[in-house]
Design an enzyme around this catalytic site. Structure first.
Site, short mmCIF file in Angstrom:
data_model
loop_
_atom_site.label_atom_id
_atom_site.label_comp_id
_atom_site.label_asym_id
_atom_site.label_seq_id
_atom_site.Cartn_x
_atom_site.Cartn_y
_atom_site.Cartn_z
N GLU A 441 0.81 -1.22 0.00
CA GLU A 441 0.00 0.00 0.00
C GLU A 441 0.84 1.27 0.00
OE1 GLU A 441 -2.52 -3.35 0.91
OE2 GLU A 441 -0.62 -2.70 1.82
N HIS A 511 -12.42 -6.80 7.07
CA HIS A 511 -13.06 -6.40 5.81
C HIS A 511 -14.28 -5.54 6.08
CE1 HIS A 511 -10.61 -9.80 4.45
NE2 HIS A 511 -10.65 -9.25 3.26
#
Length: 710
Positions: A441, A511
């Site tokens: 990321e 999530h």
């Protein structure tokens, strides 16, 4: 791997000396000496509280001047670090300009008083704005080099004027910084793409007090990286000017030839403490410091001039006197300059040229096809339209392409992101504009910053909000601050798309996260979170056309809901940031909300309407900035306020709204300001537990009933 320097044969010295004339070496020595004397003067000024921080480049001067002599501030680009004073002087920065930075002057060329000294940045010299976090510049340099390659590939009519085919992107760091993951991530991408990067590792043996044997496995970064493909590796005694000059000549030539990146591992010394906030006598023995003093590049270069070029001691003394006079005069002139006026504090936090909250971004939809489409569909349509309109838009992230390899596109349906938002874009616009990245990321965001600094409009996707945290350093300390910290010289208008949120029935703690408040708290970022397909399309187009970095939060649960579908609004539909939508009119209570809790608030309002209560609901849509005027107008009308959001209650986004209502609208309230939010917990996997943790319709209904009872 090549090594030059200490312990070399006399024959090599003779060969190296023939590379440069007496005058050229004298000129180089003058730059080194000037660098050291500026350091010394800053230290003196700090002791008299005339400057407020000092960090030196002492001991690093020889290799920096050597690098600067082989590079050009007209066609090459520079991502330096805080010890690169001698490099900056070689590129053309003056001692006077350096002292302007030391005192925090408004006229300082690097940041206009916003950055600490030695955090270099001068667009006129192709020097990118530096920051204090170590290693972050490595990924930005990679993105900058990628953007240069992109512009070279475009047609002549729209090429960037500041791109050279044989340019070098220089990035420097200390050996301690090579422990940072961003250095390794950058090296991976630079080698994989054979980018024209020159890494100069200035190894003085210490990372503040941490020695290189603790810092680096085997004690040598150049040995560790030798297996990287396409990477040229050189090792040099960076205190030896001639050896450094010869090594940098080879290294730069290799990069310019297109062979790929080069890493130069330069062994230097640090005769002064890490900074004036550090005292190296606390951890370095005196014998070690005396031993290092013998390697000092100024001492060695002066000796070289006398022994190999016949320069007399008198000439060197005269040169030193001239440099001292120039440095003292520069410091005196800089001390007369003013600091920035107090009212200038907000300048350059956001773009002064493009205001995404203005009416220029308020356009009406032009529906041609009234078939309702999902949020995924209209996000995809917006990207498709804007990429056709603007060739500088590039889309990348994990799995965003239809396929990583072009040759298989004819055989597969295509991925296009785990939620299909970018599906088909690679087929339309090619792999140069839509491509996959490593699963890293910080790599994604750091490269995006560099690309945006060069003039591209990157749309970077972080696959799940839950995994954005490795990129937080780049987002908070780099992306958000770029325009402000450079005094407006540099900007990075990146759009970061991030699926967010829960209500997934099985998403679990990794999530289903929210956490938008961790970004709305950061000045310099625009933060958006649409609740329906039409708003998603209009707000994304505004993000793509504005000049500020945008965190564009897309609620996963809303991607394919039927209740929030809308027809395609045309290729120019935009919604200004900071403008809430009144999704329901009412007189009895105001609910302020956004994201997935909008539909839950509407459901609660419907239940209340059956009891004769009319609730007004504001969908903020844009969280930073938010529409305070709409909130104030509604609360003044209803006299009651309920803030509803999905993230945890404590320290959440709603706390700011509630506090401001209580502060500024107290006289209009008939009841306390109430919040409905998730419990202070992580989101569980089990559906029944998830329902308990996340706010539901019944929670909103009960809170509204309580407020109405006052």
């Amino acid at each position: 791997m090549h090594f030059r320097g200490e312990g070399g044969m006399a024959q090599e010295l003779t060969t190296l000396a023939s590379l440069l004339t007496r005058e050229e070496v004298l000129s180089a020595y003058r730059l080194m000496l000037t660098s050291r004397r500026v350091d010394d003067k800053e230290i003196q000024l700090k002791q008299h509280n005339l400057v407020f921080f000092q960090i030196s480049g002492a001991g690093h001067e020889a290799v920096q001047v050597a690098a600067g002599l082989h590079l050009s501030p007209r066609k090459d680009w520079f991502f330096p670090y805080y010890r690169d004073r001698a490099l900056m002087l070689t590129l053309g920065m003056t001692p006077y300009q350096m002292f302007l930075g030391s005192i925090g002057a408004e006229s300082g060329p690097d940041s206009k008083g916003r950055q600490m000294p030695s955090h270099w940045g001068m667009r006129a010299l192709h020097v990118a704005s530096s920051s204090s976090p170590t290693g972050t510049q490595c990924l930005q340099a990679v993105g900058f080099a990628e953007a240069g390659r992109y512009f070279l590939a475009l047609e002549q009519g729209i090429r960037c004027a500041e791109v050279a085919e044989d340019e070098v992107v220089y990035v420097s760091l200390g050996d301690g910084t090579t422990s940072e993951g961003e250095f390794w991530e950058s090296l991976n991408t630079a080698c994989n793409k054979k980018l024209p990067l020159l890494y100069l590792i200035q190894d003085n043996g210490y990372a503040i007090s941490v020695t290189v044997d603790v810092q680096t496995a085997g004690g040598s970064i150049s040995k560790l990286v030798r297996s990287f493909p396409n990477l040229g590796v050189y090792e040099v005694d960076g205190c030896d000017f001639l050896a450094s000059y010869a090594t940098l000549a080879e290294a730069v030539a290799r990069v310019r030839s297109g062979e790929g990146p080069v890493l130069v591992h330069a062994h230097v010394v640090r005769p002064y403490s890490h900074s004036l906030s550090d005292d190296e006598r606390l951890y370095r023995p005196e014998w070690e410091r005396e031993q290092e003093a013998q390697k000092d590049p100024l001492r060695r270069t002066a000796k070289l001039l006398q022994e190999a070029y016949g320069v007399s001691a008198e000439e060197l003394s005269q040169l030193e006197e001239e440099v001292n006079r120039e440095v003292n005069a520069a410091a005196e002139a800089a001390l007369a300059e003013k600091q920035p006026p107090p009212e200038s504090w907000p300048l350059w936090i956001y773009s002064p040229e493009v205001d995404p909250t203005s009416e220029a971004f308020a356009t009406e939809p032009k529906f041609e096809d009234y078939a309702p489409k999902t949020m995924v569909d209209l996000l995809n349509a917006c990207l498709r339209d804007e990429m056709a309109r603007n060739e500088r838009i590039v889309v990348f992230g994990e799995d965003v392409a239809d396929a990583s390899r072009d040759e298989v596109l004819s055989e597969v349906k295509g991925k296009g992101g785990v939620f299909k938002v970018t599906y088909g874009l690679q087929r339309l616009y090619g792999s140069r504009r839509v491509f996959n990245t490593p699963l890293a990321e910080a790599n994604i965001i750091g490269r995006a910053i560099g690309m945006a600094m060069r003039g591209l409009k990157p749309v970077a996707e972080i696959q799940f909000f839950d995994y954005i945290w490795p990129a937080y350093m780049q987002l908070r300390n780099e992306l958000a601050t770029m325009r402000w910290r450079s005094g407006g010289d540099w900007s990075a208008p990146v759009v970061v798309r991030v699926p967010i949120g829960g209500y997934l029935k099985g998403g679990g703690p990794y999530h289903s996260q929210s956490g938008e408040v961790l970004f709305t708290h950061i000045p310099g970022l625009r933060v958006v979170m649409p609740s329906n397909a039409l708003d998603a399309n209009g707000l994304l187009r505004t993000a793509l056309r504005c000049d500020d970095p945008v965190i564009f939060l897309e609620h996963k649960h809303l991607y394919r809901q039927t209740h929030n579908k809308a027809p395609y609004p045309g290729p120019d539909f935009m919604i200004p940031f900071g403008k809430a939508a009144a999704v329901r009119e009412g007189e009895d209570l105001t609910i302020i909300t956004y994201g997935a809790t909008v539909v839950r608030s509407l459901a609660a309002a419907k239940l209340l309407a059956e009891e004769g209560v009319e609730v007004e609901i504001l969908d903020l849509r844009s969280l930073a900035p938010y529409d305070w005027e709409a909130i104030a107008r509604s609360v003044k009308k209803t006299n009651r306020a309920l803030v509803v959001h999905e993230d945890c209650l404590s320290f959440g986004y709603g706390a700011e709204i509630a506090a401001r209502i209580a502060d500024e609208l107290f006289a209009y309230l008939d009841a306390p300001v109430r919040r409905v939010a998730a419990k202070d917990s992580f989101v569980p996997y089990a559906p029944e537990l998830e329902d308990v943790v996340l706010p539901q319709v019944e929670d909103v209904y009960r809170a509204a009933k309580d407020l109405l009872a006052f």
